[in-house]
Design a protein around this motif. Sequence first.
Motif, PDB file in Angstrom:
ATOM      1  N   LYS A 168       0.819  -1.219   0.000  1.00 47.67           N
ATOM      2  CA  LYS A 168       0.000   0.000   0.000  1.00 47.67           C
ATOM      3  C   LYS A 168       0.846   1.259   0.000  1.00 47.67           C
ATOM      4  N   ASP A 169       1.956   1.230   0.773  1.00 49.70           N
ATOM      5  CA  ASP A 169       2.845   2.399   0.833  1.00 49.70           C
ATOM      6  C   ASP A 169       4.272   1.880   1.035  1.00 49.70           C
TER       7      ASP A 169
ATOM      8  N   VAL B 255       5.134   3.864  -5.031  1.00 55.82           N
ATOM      9  CA  VAL B 255       4.614   3.919  -3.663  1.00 55.82           C
ATOM     10  C   VAL B 255       3.587   2.793  -3.482  1.00 55.82           C
ATOM     11  N   PHE B 256       2.619   2.751  -4.366  1.00 53.78           N
ATOM     12  CA  PHE B 256       1.612   1.689  -4.316  1.00 53.78           C
ATOM     13  C   PHE B 256       1.925   0.635  -5.375  1.00 53.78           C
TER      14      PHE B 256
ATOM     15  N   LYS C 234       1.486   7.264  -5.236  1.00 51.08           N
ATOM     16  CA  LYS C 234       0.859   7.672  -3.969  1.00 51.08           C
ATOM     17  C   LYS C 234       0.196   6.454  -3.336  1.00 51.08           C
ATOM     18  N   PRO C 235      -0.020   6.480  -2.025  1.00 48.12           N
ATOM     19  CA  PRO C 235      -0.632   5.325  -1.349  1.00 48.12           C
ATOM     20  C   PRO C 235      -2.016   5.030  -1.926  1.00 48.12           C
TER      21      PRO C 235
END
Length: 404
Positions: free
Chosen positions: A91-92, A112-113, A136-137
């Motif tokens: 997820k992150d 990131v994701f 991004k997450p």
Amino acid sequence: MITPPAPENESLRLKALKEYSILDTLPEEEYDDITKLASQICDTNISTISLIDEKRQWFKSKVGLDANETSRDAAFCAHAIINPHEIFTVKDSRLDERFYDNPLVIGEPHVVFYTGIPLVSPEGLALGTLCVIDDKPKELNEEQLKALKALSNQVVSLFELRKSKMLLEKFAKDLVNRNKELEKFAHVAAHDIKSPLNNISGLSQILIADYAEKLDDEAKLYLSMLDESSNTLRNLVDGILEYSRGDAVLVGKRTVFELHELVHETISLLDPQEDYEFKITFENQKIYTNRTALQQILLNLIANSIKYNNKEKISIAIDFEEADEFYHFRVKDNGNGIRKEDQKRIFDIFEVLATEDRFGKRGSGIGLSTVKKMVEGLGGTIAVESEIGKGTEFSFTLTKYNFL
């Protein structure tokens, strides 16, 4: 960064991957459509079809990414293939000890994701992944994961289709080579058999011609029988050679050609002196099929119409019609005819009905079996209608293919 371990079945996995012969191939629309859909469905900047070989992650298809490959040590997908039947999600990555200092995280493309669906072969071996990536997450919902899984199945199906196509091409190539070897063998065997037969026949004729006065009638009869037997065996060898060539002829490609031209060319080969009457009952027309095979079929049928004909004036009609799925041909003569009880077995190899033809020669029983073999090889059927003393009609079809 934690380097991903190799799967326990790594050697088998790599062997399976190479059997698809897909690494380093050019982009293909079918795969690109899948990565585009995956990116749209999951609302991510990047989507790839990634394959993991010994040292790298190579992208068969990619959206939102410039690189064609990356190091395997840094590949998220190399982690995903460890458990082939599980979805791998990060997820992150900045909060994950396996990836926070990964060069693909701290540098381009700033992963990131990540969610990757392993691409698993029918043998259960993970070849790579269909993955979606963002900077991004993020977290995918159940419907998105189901869609991604369905798309990954399509990727594997494309891999399998590719392998099947390669196997079929290899089989076709092997078949061509085998046919060439068989044809070569048949030629050699025919030569080795015909040479002594020619010698026997030639010697018989010399003895009859040069020693006619010294030979009694019984000796002349024996020599004549020997010469006739040699000729019969020679014709049989020629027939077997023609039959053996049937498969090789069928391998030939379909082409577009003028049917009228082919028919006239065939007639010229069989009737160079224009001794017989031919009625061509169709207009000039282009068709798309195996030209060589069709000519062999017509040569055999027309030759039979000439040879097995006791009429003073031989008449042969050749007809053609085009339907939605088939080409229909008919070759009709005014010859001897074939008894009803014999019509079922005339296509059997080595089946000879007449003791001799119009020219005093005995048939080999191979011509019509070759015709049937070729007609069926071109997706058609053949039938016969005949009446003793009135003639015979052979009708056959060939599967029709569009060429436009």
